[in-house]
Scaffold this active site. Structure first.
Site, PDB file in Angstrom:
ATOM      1  N   GLU A  75      32.369  22.682 -63.499  1.00 43.68           N
ATOM      2  CA  GLU A  75      32.775  21.943 -64.693  1.00 43.68           C
ATOM      3  C   GLU A  75      31.712  22.119 -65.766  1.00 43.68           C
ATOM      4  OE1 GLU A  75      35.656  18.413 -63.290  1.00 43.68           O
ATOM      5  OE2 GLU A  75      33.561  17.974 -62.987  1.00 43.68           O
ATOM      6  N   HIS A 111      35.962  12.178 -74.338  1.00 42.40           N
ATOM      7  CA  HIS A 111      36.363  13.400 -73.621  1.00 42.40           C
ATOM      8  C   HIS A 111      37.092  14.320 -74.591  1.00 42.40           C
ATOM      9  CE1 HIS A 111      37.893  16.099 -70.613  1.00 42.40           C
ATOM     10  NE2 HIS A 111      37.207  15.464 -69.689  1.00 42.40           N
ATOM     11  N   ARG A 120      30.460  17.738 -72.670  1.00 41.13           N
ATOM     12  CA  ARG A 120      31.588  17.080 -73.345  1.00 41.13           C
ATOM     13  C   ARG A 120      31.307  16.677 -74.786  1.00 41.13           C
ATOM     14  NH1 ARG A 120      33.508  13.370 -68.248  1.00 41.13           N
ATOM     15  NH2 ARG A 120      34.285  15.170 -67.120  1.00 41.13           N
ATOM     16  N   HIS A 178      36.402   7.923 -73.222  1.00 42.72           N
ATOM     17  CA  HIS A 178      36.560   8.244 -71.798  1.00 42.72           C
ATOM     18  C   HIS A 178      35.604   7.479 -70.888  1.00 42.72           C
ATOM     19  CE1 HIS A 178      37.556  10.534 -68.273  1.00 42.72           C
ATOM     20  NE2 HIS A 178      36.348  11.050 -68.165  1.00 42.72           N
ATOM     21  N   ARG A 182      27.173  11.791 -70.184  1.00 44.58           N
ATOM     22  CA  ARG A 182      27.282  12.026 -68.740  1.00 44.58           C
ATOM     23  C   ARG A 182      27.710  13.454 -68.426  1.00 44.58           C
ATOM     24  NH1 ARG A 182      32.000  11.517 -65.090  1.00 44.58           N
ATOM     25  NH2 ARG A 182      33.219  10.831 -66.868  1.00 44.58           N
TER      26      ARG A 182
HETATM   27  C1  LIG Z   1      41.056   9.637 -66.271  1.00 49.83           C
HETATM   28  C2  LIG Z   1      39.680   9.603 -65.687  1.00 49.83           C
HETATM   29  C3  LIG Z   1      39.189  10.700 -65.005  1.00 49.83           C
HETATM   30  C4  LIG Z   1      37.903  10.677 -64.471  1.00 49.83           C
HETATM   31  N1  LIG Z   1      37.457  11.752 -63.743  1.00 49.83           N
HETATM   32  C5  LIG Z   1      36.241  11.683 -63.133  1.00 49.83           C
HETATM   33  C6  LIG Z   1      35.807  12.716 -62.273  1.00 49.83           C
HETATM   34  O1  LIG Z   1      36.515  13.680 -62.021  1.00 49.83           O
HETATM   35  N2  LIG Z   1      34.576  12.599 -61.712  1.00 49.83           N
HETATM   36  C7  LIG Z   1      33.752  11.538 -61.931  1.00 49.83           C
HETATM   37  O2  LIG Z   1      32.645  11.498 -61.402  1.00 49.83           O
HETATM   38  N3  LIG Z   1      34.160  10.539 -62.742  1.00 49.83           N
HETATM   39  C8  LIG Z   1      35.383  10.575 -63.321  1.00 49.83           C
HETATM   40  N4  LIG Z   1      35.789   9.545 -64.113  1.00 49.83           N
HETATM   41  C9  LIG Z   1      34.923   8.378 -64.261  1.00 49.83           C
HETATM   42  C10 LIG Z   1      34.921   7.578 -62.972  1.00 49.83           C
HETATM   43  O3  LIG Z   1      36.233   7.529 -62.470  1.00 49.83           O
HETATM   44  C11 LIG Z   1      34.438   6.157 -63.197  1.00 49.83           C
HETATM   45  O4  LIG Z   1      33.271   6.126 -63.942  1.00 49.83           O
HETATM   46  C12 LIG Z   1      34.137   5.476 -61.877  1.00 49.83           C
HETATM   47  O5  LIG Z   1      35.211   5.646 -61.006  1.00 49.83           O
HETATM   48  C13 LIG Z   1      33.861   4.012 -62.114  1.00 49.83           C
HETATM   49  O6  LIG Z   1      33.941   3.326 -60.891  1.00 49.83           O
HETATM   50  P1  LIG Z   1      33.660   1.784 -60.869  1.00 49.83           P
HETATM   51  O7  LIG Z   1      33.874   1.360 -59.455  1.00 49.83           O
HETATM   52  O8  LIG Z   1      32.381   1.490 -61.515  1.00 49.83           O
HETATM   53  O9  LIG Z   1      34.786   1.144 -61.834  1.00 49.83           O
HETATM   54  P2  LIG Z   1      36.371   1.167 -61.705  1.00 49.83           P
HETATM   55  O10 LIG Z   1      36.824   2.196 -60.787  1.00 49.83           O
HETATM   56  O11 LIG Z   1      36.919   1.193 -63.079  1.00 49.83           O
HETATM   57  O12 LIG Z   1      36.711  -0.248 -61.047  1.00 49.83           O
HETATM   58  C14 LIG Z   1      36.561  -1.441 -61.770  1.00 49.83           C
HETATM   59  C15 LIG Z   1      37.078  -2.581 -60.932  1.00 49.83           C
HETATM   60  O13 LIG Z   1      36.661  -3.810 -61.514  1.00 49.83           O
HETATM   61  C16 LIG Z   1      37.741  -4.705 -61.535  1.00 49.83           C
HETATM   62  N5  LIG Z   1      37.527  -5.702 -62.593  1.00 49.83           N
HETATM   63  C17 LIG Z   1      37.287  -5.508 -63.911  1.00 49.83           C
HETATM   64  N6  LIG Z   1      37.125  -6.697 -64.533  1.00 49.83           N
HETATM   65  C18 LIG Z   1      37.279  -7.653 -63.592  1.00 49.83           C
HETATM   66  C19 LIG Z   1      37.258  -9.075 -63.600  1.00 49.83           C
HETATM   67  N7  LIG Z   1      37.038  -9.789 -64.722  1.00 49.83           N
HETATM   68  N8  LIG Z   1      37.484  -9.732 -62.435  1.00 49.83           N
HETATM   69  C20 LIG Z   1      37.736  -9.064 -61.276  1.00 49.83           C
HETATM   70  N9  LIG Z   1      37.757  -7.715 -61.208  1.00 49.83           N
HETATM   71  C21 LIG Z   1      37.532  -7.025 -62.349  1.00 49.83           C
HETATM   72  C22 LIG Z   1      38.952  -3.830 -61.748  1.00 49.83           C
HETATM   73  O14 LIG Z   1      40.121  -4.515 -61.367  1.00 49.83           O
HETATM   74  C23 LIG Z   1      38.602  -2.650 -60.859  1.00 49.83           C
HETATM   75  O15 LIG Z   1      38.970  -2.947 -59.526  1.00 49.83           O
HETATM   76  C24 LIG Z   1      37.079   9.548 -64.653  1.00 49.83           C
HETATM   77  C25 LIG Z   1      37.569   8.440 -65.343  1.00 49.83           C
HETATM   78  C26 LIG Z   1      38.865   8.457 -65.852  1.00 49.83           C
HETATM   79  C27 LIG Z   1      39.362   7.256 -66.585  1.00 49.83           C
END
Ligand SMILES: Cc1cc2nc3c(=O)[nH]c(=O)nc-3n(C[C@H](O)[C@H](O)[C@H](O)COP(=O)(O)OP(=O)(O)OC[C@H]3O[C@@H](n4cnc5c(N)ncnc54)[C@H](O)[C@@H]3O)c2cc1C
Length: 493
Positions: A121, A234, A280, A341, A376
Site C-alpha cells: 500500500e 483518504h 495519503r 477517513h 497515518r
Molecule cells: C472504510 C475504512 C477502511 C479502513 N481500512 C483500514 C485498513 O485497511 N487497515 C487499517 O489498519 N485501518 C483501516 N481503517 C481504520 C481502522 O479500521 C480503525 O482505525 C480501527 O479499526 C479503529 O478501531 P477502534 O477499535 O479504535 O474503533 P472502532 O472500530 O471504530 O470501534 C469503536 C467502538 O466504540 C463504540 N462506541 C463509540 N462511542 C461509544 C459510546 N458513547 N458508548 C459505547 N460505545 C461507544 C462503537 O460502538 C464501536 O463499537 C479503516 C477505516 C475505515 C472507516
C-alpha cells in the site's frame, strides 16, 4: 429494564467499544476479572468492521526489517511521530498479529504454497500488509467477537452508550444509556476504545458510531487531548452524495490502479515522484490542487488494464460496492474524491495507553499514542489498536496484581431520569457543514475563524439547555466538543 441497569453494578474493568481495540483489550483478562464491554449500536458497527486493506506488520525478516517499517511510518507521519511509540508498534505488533491468527482464528489470504499473501500500500517500501480479501476488518471483528463470546467474564452490552464518566474512590462511575434509560455502573479501571470522529464531517468513510464520544468524555474528565486536528483525508472514496462514503482501498492502487483527472489523464507526476503510491495526505492534496488547476472535481481510479478475474477475486467487496452504483471496475473508471477517513490525534496516552487521568486508558483510534505523526501510514491503525489495547490491559493487570484498591458502589445522581427537552434538529448537519467547508484537505483560515465562533456558541447552548439525556444528545455534545477542540487548535497554530 435491562439487568445491566438494575442488577450488576460493579466491574473490574469497563471497556467502551467493541471494535478491534475494545475486543482485543477485553480478551487479555482471565476469568477472574469482570469486564463490561459496551457497544453504542450493534456490536459489529464500527470502523474496524469496515477496514478493507489489511494490517501491516513485519512477520518475515528475510526481505523486510523493523527499521524499514519504522522508517516508512516516520516518513508518512512527516517525522512528527513519537519514535518510542513507533518502535513499540513495529516490534511488538508482529506477535499480536500472530496471536490473533494462531489463537483467535483470524484468517489472512495465503498463496498456493501456504505462505501469507502480503500486499503493498501507499508509503510502504515492502509488501507487508496481511489481508483477508478486501474485508480484513470484518474478518477480525467476526473472529474476535466469537472469541469474546467464549469468555464468561466478558459481558457485552450492545446498543448501550456511555454518556459520562466521573471519578469516585478507586475508580469511576459510568453513566450509560440503554433502551432509552439512564443508569450507572462502577468500575475500577476504564479503557476507552470509542474510535474516531469521522461523523463530524459531511463526507466520511466512518460509520455512525464515529462521533468522538470517548474523546469528549475524557476531555470533560480533565484528560489531555492532543493533535485532534491531525485528520486524515483518504484520497479515493467513491464519489457519491452519500454522507458515509464507500472506500476504494489503497490496495487497489497497490495492485496497479492509476489516478486520472477530468480529462482522463494521469496527473500525479506533477505533484510527487512516488505517483499513485505516495502517502495519503500527498495524494489527497494533489487531487485538490489538480481540481483547482482543471476547474473540475471529476477524478477517476483506473484498474481496467488488470485481468478482470484477478480484480474480482482480489477485491470482491469493492467490486460489489462499485456495482451497487452501476460501475463495473473491471471495465469502467471508478469516480473518486477525497473524504474524511481517520483521526491521528486523540486522547493523549503513554506507551501503556495510560491517559493523564489515573485508571483511565485509551486505545485505538480515539487515542493519541503518537505512532502516526501527522499522517497515518496505511494499515498501521489496526496494528495500533491491537498493540496498545493489549498494553492497556497488561498495565491494568499489573495494578491489580500489585493490590491496588477496587471501586465500591456509590449513589447515582442520575437515576433513570430522562426528562428535558428534545435536542434541537439540524445541529449535526450544521457542525458537518462547518468542518467540511473550513477544515478539509487544504484548510480555509477565514472559514475556520467563523466556524470556531459558531461552534463555541452551539456548544454553550447545548451545555446550558435542559435537554433530555439520550444517545442523540451524547453524540451531538461529542461532535460539538471535537469540533471546538479542532478549530481552536488550528486557529491558534
Ligand atoms: C472504510 C475504512 C477502511 C479502513 N481500512 C483500514 C485498513 O485497511 N487497515 C487499517 O489498519 N485501518 C483501516 N481503517 C481504520 C481502522 O479500521 C480503525 O482505525 C480501527 O479499526 C479503529 O478501531 P477502534 O477499535 O479504535 O474503533 P472502532 O472500530 O471504530 O470501534 C469503536 C467502538 O466504540 C463504540 N462506541 C463509540 N462511542 C461509544 C459510546 N458513547 N458508548 C459505547 N460505545 C461507544 C462503537 O460502538 C464501536 O463499537 C479503516 C477505516 C475505515 C472507516
Amino acid at each position: 429494564m435491562d439487568s445491566l441497569l438494575t442488577e450488576k453494578k460493579i466491574y473490574d474493568v469497563l471497556v467502551v467499544g467493541s471494535g478491534v481495540a475494545g475486543m482485543y483489550a477485553s480478551l487479555q483478562f482471565d476469568e477472574s476479572t469482570s469486564v463490561l464491554m459496551l457497544s453504542k449500536y450493534e456490536s459489529n458497527v464500527s470502523n474496524s468492521n469496515l477496514a478493507q486493506g489489511g494490517v501491516a506488520a513485519v512477520l518475515d525478516l528475510q526481505d523486510d526489517s523493523y527499521d524499514l517499517h519504522i522508517q516508512d511510518t516516520m516518513i508518512a507521519g512527516g517525522q512528527a511521530n513519537d519514535i518510542e511509540a513507533v518502535d513499540v508498534l513495529v516490534r511488538e505488533g508482529p506477535d499480536d498479529v500472530r496471536n490473533i491468527m494462531d489463537n483467535m482464528g483470524v484468517e489472512f489470504d495465503r498463496n498456493e504454497d501456504g505462505t501469507l499473501d502480503k500486499t503493498l500500500e501507499g508509503g510502504h517500501c515492502r509488501r507487508r500488509i496481511m489481508h483477508y480479501k478486501d474485508s480484513t476488518g470484518a474478518e477480525m471483528v467476526r473472529k474476535l467477537l466469537k472469541e469474546t463470546e467464549k469468555h464468561s467474564n466478558i459481558e457485552l452490552s450492545s446498543n448501550t452508550a456511555l454518556y459520562a464518566l466521573s471519578r469516585v474512590k478507586s475508580g469511576f462511575r459510568a453513566d450509560i444509556i440503554k433502551d432509552g434509560k439512564l443508569g450507572s455502573v462502577f468500575c475500577s479501571y476504564c479503557i476507552l476504545c470509542t474510535g474516531g470522529i469521522g461523523r463530524i464531517y459531511k463526507y466520511t468513510t466512518n460509520p455512525k458510531t464515529a462521533t468522538g464520544d470517548g474523546i469528549r468524555i475524557a476531555y470533560e474528565l480533565g484528560a489531555k487531548i492532543k493533535n485532534l486536528s491531525y485528520i486524515q483525508f483518504h484520497p479515493t472514496a467513491f464519489n457519491s452524495e452519500d454522507g458515509e462514503q464507500f472506500l476504494i482501498s489503497e490496495s487497489v492502487r497497490g495492485e496497479g490502479a492509476v489516478l486520472l483527472n477530468c480529462n482522463k489523464e494521469r496527473f500525479m507526476h506533477r505533484y510527487d515522484e512516488r505517483l499513485e503510491l505516495a502517502p495519503r495526505d500527498v495524494v489527497s492534496k494533489s487531487i485538490i490542487l489538480e481540481s483547482r488547476r482543471t476547474g473540475s472535481n471529476n477524478f477517476y481510479l483506473d484498474i481496467t488494464h488488470e485481468d478482470p478475474e484477478f480484480v474480482k477475486w482480489r477485491f470482491p467487496g469493492i467490486y460489489q460496492g462499485c456495482m451497487r452504483y452501476g460501475v463495473d471496475m473491471t471495465k469502467d473508471l471508478i469516480p473518486i474524491f477525497p473524504c474524511q477517513h481517520y483521526l491521528m490525534g486523540g486522547i493523549e496516552t503513554d506507551i501503556d495507553a495510560k491517559t493523564s487521568v489515573p485508571r483511565l486508558y485509551a486505545a485505538g483510534e480515539c487515542a493519541n499514542t503518537g505512532v502516526h505523526g501527522k499522517n497515518r501510514l496505511a494499515s498501521n491503525s489496526l496494528l495500533e489498536a491491537l498493540v496498545f489495547s493489549r498494553r492497556a490491559a497488561q498495565d491494568i493487570k499489573r495494578c491489580m496484581a500489585a493490590g491496588f484498591p477496587t471501586v465500591g458502589e456509590y449513589p447515582s445522581p442520575i437515576d433513570n431520569i430522562t426528562g428535558g427537552a428534545p435536542v434541537p434538529k439540524g445541529v449535526k448537519t450544521e457542525i458537518r457543514e462547518i468542518l467540511q467547508r473550513g477544515y478539509f484537505v487544504l484548510p480555509d483560515n477565514g472559514k475556520i475563524r467563523s466556524g470556531r465562533i459558531r461552534i463555541d456558541n452551539l456548544l454553550g447552548r447545548l451545555k446550558n439547555g435542559n435537554f433530555a439525556i439520550t444517545t442523540e444528545l451524547c453524540e451531538i455534545l461529542s461532535m460539538a466538543t471535537a469540533a471546538h477542540i479542532i478549530l481552536n487548535e488550528v486557529d491558534e497554530r
